[in-house]
Enzyme design. Structure first.
Site, mmCIF file in Angstrom:
data_model
loop_
_atom_site.group_PDB
_atom_site.id
_atom_site.type_symbol
_atom_site.label_atom_id
_atom_site.label_comp_id
_atom_site.label_asym_id
_atom_site.label_seq_id
_atom_site.Cartn_x
_atom_site.Cartn_y
_atom_site.Cartn_z
ATOM 1 N N ASP A 55 64.323 41.514 32.875
ATOM 2 C CA ASP A 55 65.577 41.031 32.279
ATOM 3 C C ASP A 55 65.365 39.931 31.250
ATOM 4 O O ASP A 55 66.201 39.046 31.078
ATOM 5 C CB ASP A 55 66.562 40.544 33.370
ATOM 6 C CG ASP A 55 66.873 41.634 34.369
ATOM 7 O OD1 ASP A 55 66.886 42.811 33.964
ATOM 8 O OD2 ASP A 55 67.086 41.313 35.552
ATOM 9 N N LYS A 76 64.417 42.591 26.835
ATOM 10 C CA LYS A 76 63.576 43.611 26.184
ATOM 11 C C LYS A 76 64.421 44.603 25.386
ATOM 12 O O LYS A 76 64.040 45.038 24.313
ATOM 13 C CB LYS A 76 62.743 44.374 27.237
ATOM 14 C CG LYS A 76 61.773 43.487 28.005
ATOM 15 C CD LYS A 76 61.069 44.252 29.104
ATOM 16 C CE LYS A 76 61.983 44.725 30.203
ATOM 17 N NZ LYS A 76 62.574 43.631 31.024
ATOM 18 N N GLY A 84 67.505 48.036 33.500
ATOM 19 C CA GLY A 84 68.787 47.980 32.800
ATOM 20 C C GLY A 84 68.550 47.200 31.530
ATOM 21 O O GLY A 84 68.312 45.997 31.575
ATOM 22 N N GLN A 123 60.914 46.324 33.462
ATOM 23 C CA GLN A 123 60.568 45.237 34.385
ATOM 24 C C GLN A 123 59.751 44.161 33.648
ATOM 25 O O GLN A 123 59.955 43.984 32.456
ATOM 26 C CB GLN A 123 59.820 45.771 35.623
ATOM 27 C CG GLN A 123 60.716 46.578 36.572
ATOM 28 C CD GLN A 123 60.929 48.020 36.135
ATOM 29 O OE1 GLN A 123 59.978 48.735 35.876
ATOM 30 N NE2 GLN A 123 62.173 48.448 36.056
#
Ligand code: GDP
Ligand code: IMO
Ligand code: MG
Length: 431
Positions: A13, A16, A40, A227
């Site tokens: 988070d 990216k 996400g 990630q």
């Protein structure tokens, strides 16, 4: 031409999605190399927010080919839903999305296993996204995995589904009673996944060959990690990690590129630290400071909606990530979130059992026994939101960014000052 990997340097988070969307402007192909729909990645364009889970964050650029590499685990239902949402927003994806035939498939029983193993871990649970990621990668490594190409061949799929359910049957029967009964029915699962295969057929291809051709033609390739390095299965804070190789090396494995083809790495660093799920987090801030970071940074999971734990920047973790990734460039994100703080902490070492250490300790329990040693920098206390020029950043904000770059021995490629594409200070040209 160049091959550039964009890698998260913390616990995910980092921003990216925004960085990949931005850098894709100069790319011909953007390729996701690992993870699945546990990711996400948020991209905001002209006020419209998109959250990409399996599809690369470059998909919103019309003339760029987006590919899902074999290092990714694909949940076909989730992928088809993501495709549907993009189409509903008016994006044509038929010509610019490709999926590796070799990517492994997340099956319904993987999701059940994810939840059941988490329940059995009890207070040692990882806090997974419950998307079936760990069990899908476990089957891949255990050589029972089902690959995307198997969805196109009924006899293979039927046999593999039956074998897998036979292998997992007693565990599933004992621990997953009453949930998604059809997930355990080999005939129903096979029929449903053959249908998914038909829907995905036009997109399935030999991605390795596609990338090899693109490289020979001198194309610009952007490799998108999911990630972050501290969640990497090998380099992260095991066992509180995900099940794939999120660090830069994973881009070669997950896309079939030799390490010598990788020209540069862009490390994405959030200006502070967040973590979702369980696991040690030495610089975590409870109380009002943590709450302020969460509220100003809108730190709620893009996949699960869970509140993210927030804390100061952790240089010990980042130095480790920098050793693993050797990022030539840094993309420093969410600087604007720090605008209101009068003092900003940077953790440069840990206190561990009465000693000062500057690298991550090895033992599973050691990191949670580490206290951060903080250095303080003065805050700038003025809005940087939307700043697009370096010289317009307050001097104290410039110092903060420069200090991070010095500590990590890398150059700043960009500073992000808001979620939107244009809210960015680009200090160098990548391509
Ligand atoms: P990713 O998983 O690394 O792609 O990051 P996420 O999308 O999960 O989380 C990053 C969040 O921060 C998203 O909501 C972004 O829209 C937002 N974001 C990205 N860059 C910035 C920034 O510079 N400032 C602010 N305020 N928000 C940002
Ligand atoms: P992006 O790509 C932040 C975390 C989960 C959990 C651990 C294992 O958006 O940065 P998993 O479902 O992968 O088995 O969960 O990893 N996690 C993430 N945290 N960002 C992510 O992705 C994450 N993907 C997984 O919260 O702690
Ligand atoms: Mg995310």
């Amino acid at each position: 031409m160049a091959v550039v990997a964009v890698v998260g340097m913390q616990w995910g988070d980092e921003g990216k999605g925004k960085v990949v969307d931005l850098l894709t402007e100069g790319a011909d192909i953007v390729a996701r190399y690992q993870g699945g729909n546990n990711a996400g990645h948020t991209v905001v364009i002209e006020g419209v927010k998109y959250v990409l889970h399996t599809i690369p964050s470059g998909i919103l650029r019309k003339d760029v080919l987006s590919v899902i590499g074999h290092g990714v685990v694909v949940d076909p239902a989730a992928l088809l839903e993501e495709m549907r949402l993009l189409r509903a927003e008016g994006h044509k994806i038929d010509d610019n999305l490709r999926i590796s035939a070799k990517a492994h498939v997340i099956m319904p029983y993987h999701r059940l296993l994810d939840r059941a193993t988490e329940a059995l871990r009890a207070e040692r649970k990882i806090g997974t996204t419950a998307r079936g990621i760990g069990p899908a990668y476990a089957d891949k490594m255990g050589r029972s995995g089902i690959r995307v190409i198997d969805l196109l061949h009924e006899p293979t799929l039927r046999t593999k589904v039956a074998t897998n359910l036979a292998m997992k049957g007693s565990f599933l029967a004992e621990h997953c009673q009453g949930s998604e009964g059809s997930a355990l029915d080999a005939v129903a699962v096979t029929a449903q996944y053959l249908k998914f295969g038909e829907e995905l057929r036009p997109f399935i291809t030999d991605v390795d060959a596609l990338l090899q051709r693109a490289w020979r033609e001198g194309r610009n390739l952007l490799l998108e990690g999911a990630q972050g390095t501290l969640l990497d299965i090998d380099h992260g804070t095991y066992p509180y990690v995900t099940s794939s190789s999120a660090a830069a090396g994973g881009s070669c494995i997950g896309l079939g590129l030799a390490p010598s083809r990788l020209d540069q790495v862009v490390g994405v660093v959030k200006a502070y630290t967040t973590r979702v799920g369980e696991g040690p987090f030495p610089t975590e801030l409870g109380g009002s400071l943590g709450a302020t970071l969460r509220q100003r940074g809108d730190e709620f999971g893009a996949t699960t909606g869970r509140p993210r734990r927030c804390g100061w920047l952790d240089i010990v973790g980042l130095r480790h990530a920098q050793w693993i990734n050797a990022a030539r460039w840094l993309a420093i994100t969410k600087l604007d979130v720090l605008d209101t703080f009068s003092d900003i902490g940077i953790c440069t070492a840990y206190e561990y059992e009465g000693e000062r250490i500057t690298s991550l300790p090895l033992g599973e329990h050691a990191l949670s026994a580490c206290a951060p040693v903080l250095e303080w920098m003065p805050g700038w206390r003025t809005s940087t939101t939307g700043t697009t020029e370096w010289r317009k950043l307050p001097e104290k904000a410039q110092r903060y960014v420069e200090h991070i770059a010095e500590l990590l021995e890398a150059d700043v490629l960009l500073v992000s000052t808001g979620p939107q594409r244009q809210e960015t200070i680009l200090t160098h040209q990548l391509w």
